[in-house]
Design an enzyme around this catalytic site. Sequence first.
Site, mmCIF file in Angstrom:
data_model
loop_
_atom_site.group_PDB
_atom_site.id
_atom_site.type_symbol
_atom_site.label_atom_id
_atom_site.label_comp_id
_atom_site.label_asym_id
_atom_site.label_seq_id
_atom_site.Cartn_x
_atom_site.Cartn_y
_atom_site.Cartn_z
ATOM 1 N N ASP A 116 41.412 7.964 -80.100
ATOM 2 C CA ASP A 116 41.492 6.535 -80.415
ATOM 3 C C ASP A 116 40.136 5.862 -80.229
ATOM 4 O O ASP A 116 39.734 5.017 -81.029
ATOM 5 C CB ASP A 116 42.499 5.839 -79.496
ATOM 6 C CG ASP A 116 43.901 6.364 -79.724
ATOM 7 O OD1 ASP A 116 44.061 7.267 -80.583
ATOM 8 O OD2 ASP A 116 44.828 5.882 -79.054
ATOM 9 N N GLU A 166 68.707 10.147 -100.439
ATOM 10 C CA GLU A 166 67.770 9.682 -99.414
ATOM 11 C C GLU A 166 68.477 8.763 -98.433
ATOM 12 O O GLU A 166 69.655 8.466 -98.594
ATOM 13 C CB GLU A 166 66.570 8.994 -100.080
ATOM 14 C CG GLU A 166 66.950 7.824 -100.954
ATOM 15 C CD GLU A 166 65.834 7.416 -101.935
ATOM 16 O OE1 GLU A 166 65.403 8.259 -102.739
ATOM 17 O OE2 GLU A 166 65.425 6.252 -101.884
ATOM 18 N N LYS A 199 69.406 5.291 -96.390
ATOM 19 C CA LYS A 199 69.424 3.855 -96.640
ATOM 20 C C LYS A 199 68.927 3.175 -95.366
ATOM 21 O O LYS A 199 69.649 3.049 -94.384
ATOM 22 C CB LYS A 199 70.818 3.356 -97.006
ATOM 23 C CG LYS A 199 70.804 1.884 -97.389
ATOM 24 C CD LYS A 199 72.091 1.437 -98.030
ATOM 25 C CE LYS A 199 71.952 0.050 -98.634
ATOM 26 N NZ LYS A 199 71.577 -0.983 -97.666
ATOM 27 N N GLU A 224 61.112 -0.216 -97.811
ATOM 28 C CA GLU A 224 61.771 -0.955 -96.743
ATOM 29 C C GLU A 224 60.841 -1.085 -95.537
ATOM 30 O O GLU A 224 60.295 -0.096 -95.061
ATOM 31 C CB GLU A 224 63.032 -0.174 -96.335
ATOM 32 C CG GLU A 224 64.034 -0.984 -95.576
ATOM 33 C CD GLU A 224 65.036 -1.700 -96.492
ATOM 34 O OE1 GLU A 224 64.790 -1.783 -97.732
ATOM 35 O OE2 GLU A 224 66.048 -2.173 -95.963
ATOM 36 N N CYS A 248 73.187 1.739 -49.228
ATOM 37 C CA CYS A 248 74.149 1.385 -50.270
ATOM 38 C C CYS A 248 74.657 2.648 -50.958
ATOM 39 O O CYS A 248 73.872 3.426 -51.494
ATOM 40 C CB CYS A 248 73.493 0.453 -51.288
ATOM 41 S SG CYS A 248 74.562 0.037 -52.675
#
Length: 712
Positions: A46, A132, A134, A191, A450
């Site tokens: 990076d 494919e 959706k 999309e 506890c």
Amino acid sequence: MQDPLFGAETPAIDDATPAQQVAQLRDVLHHHAHQYYVLDAPQIPDAEYDRLFKQLQALEEAHPDLRTPDSPTQRVLGQVLDGFTPVRHAVPMLSIRTETDTEASGAVNFDARVRRELALTELDAPVEYAAELKFDGLAINLRYENGALVQAATRGDGEIGEDVTQNIRNIRQIPLRLKGVNAPVLEVRGEVYMRRDDFEKLNEQQREQGDKTFVNPRNAAAGAVRQLDPGISAKRPLSFFAYGLGDVQGWDVPPTHSGLLDALQSFGLPVSDKRIVARGADGLIAYHQAIGAERDQLPFDIDGVVYKVNQRELQARLGFVSREPRWAVAHKYPAQEQATLIEGIDIQVGRTGKLTPVARLKPVFVGGVTVTNATLHNLFELRRKHVRVGDQVIVRRAGDVIPEVVGIIAAVRPQYVPNFRMPTQCPVCSSTVVREPGEMNHRCSGGLFCAAQRKQAILHFAQRRALDIEGLGEKLVDQLVEGHIVRTLPDLYKLGVAKLAQLERMADKSAQNIVDALEKSKQTTLPRFLFGLGIRHVGETTAKDLARHFGQLGHKDDETKAGIMNASLDQLLAVNDVGPVVAQSIRTFFDQPHNAEVVEQLRAAGVTWAEHEPSAAADAASLPLYGKTFVLTGTLPTLGREDAKALIEAAGGKVAGSVSKKTHYVIAGAEAGSKLEKAQSLGVPVLDEEALQALLRDGPAAPDNAAVDQPA
Ligand code: IVH
């Protein structure tokens, strides 16, 4: 592949004109962005990408005329808009008919319809389909002119959408320039969505800040795309999949849909690899079932699969009915969100004492399973969503994520119900409930007193990634804790067959199996042991880092453990990726005498470990670079940064991020920066790659080694 800016040709850039340099840098940055964001296969660290990016930024600043909209520097544009400009789609954005029949018959009906429309008989071959996913996000039209992204628009009403170019440019997966295609116009449709892990992280952040959370990834994605402030939008992690075309001028569209998707992928666009070419209804059914079985494990939400007739010629023959193509259908899956009733709100106490309000639900079938409980996260979130007992709510369950109440369905509460309150005492152990200032979470202050925390602590210790005690599951732990048989982790190793066999539903054989599993678990590794202790903020990775770091300081076995237990905050901060919060948490843990005691007792019970995971060298001290700390800076002629790091570590050395008096060597390559200066000012030896290779081969030699460039 060999990049023009790396390897032997590196100096060339200095001789090039600014325009050539800018073009070269852009090519390289586009290439690496694609590797990183689309292929998930980075080839450079990076930091190296950032360095090249800054170099390009500086060049563009010095030569503003060289700046173009498809430059990688132009992703984030800072203008806040008053509203979005309408965009008329050159080719309308249609929708597809949805087959709500989630059974196989949904696929059978579609195939039968297609065959009827095409006047095929039983004697004709099966129709070929492109199948494919959706994706559950929002449709976007990306307009590329001469290969460069010039506009991005939402679907809107299909005829007119909104110009969201600014925000879409922030999606790193979307190329600003296509590879290998220069068509005058190429509109790509697909999309925009948000991955589930990105969605969970975003909501976690929102919760921590006391901000509104998003209902589901689709809403979060849609909100980000339609955000007028691109600065905010840029902070919402979005992804993209291409699945079709809009307007095209000057490009020969492949004759099949599957061919089109392959072409789009080759242009550098992300295309899901969960696509197939299926033959006939049988092929579609098999795909629907296979994806249905995999749905929970996908990293993003889908609400179904899409079948498209593969041959474009057949698509043209089938045509459209009322704005929907006859050649495509969306075949759904059971919904991941459902309405149901909240019958009560319980409190769950977690391993760290966190109190989580959990809605007890009228059982409901969501995302493929029956759900009876859903988390409400914390008091503040519950209040913001105005949830009360008796409410009709929406429950979401997607993937392996715990089901959650996302919100109420408007005011259908039958009668007055008091607002939910957090208890002031732990419902399990009655200890005081506390909430630290600025914290959203309430906690039980009882610690291992506890029973709830104790149970969770034991389960955490016994899990596969920790001590891996097979058979020590929830039911057994409940009995052991409630019967006061096991109070602390070391008590586990006092369990005998006789004692276990007295428990409910425990045959002699199972009891023996548990004892065997306990015995086996004693041979572990230090990282597993540290992780198993359940120190807040110490996950598996931090546990490994701690073991490695303190192991390398020259300690052995118990000394390493003691090194960690007694380390000061500063010493802890020197560990890779350990920051103040983690360091403090480790210190606090071991400062509690009972925790230190637990460790001693576990050791006394016979728990032992190999210093490292078995893959690591058994005797680190014998490695050539054992105990030596390196810092890398600049670009080495042949070795990538990760390669260099791996080689050094394999030889027993350690790579640190910054230069200090404790640094043994700085390895410097081209364009080394401030680290080189610091090394020189501190008198730390500076080596080039060749000298590093010699060191890796021969180990450190006498101080007069000629390869070592010792500054005066
Ligand atoms: S094709 C003419 N393929 O579902 C066909 N749509 O109603 C146009 N969607 O608005 C759409 N995944 O947002 C297509 N693989 C996919 C899809 C997909 C999701 C969405 C898209 C569209 C809606 C269709």
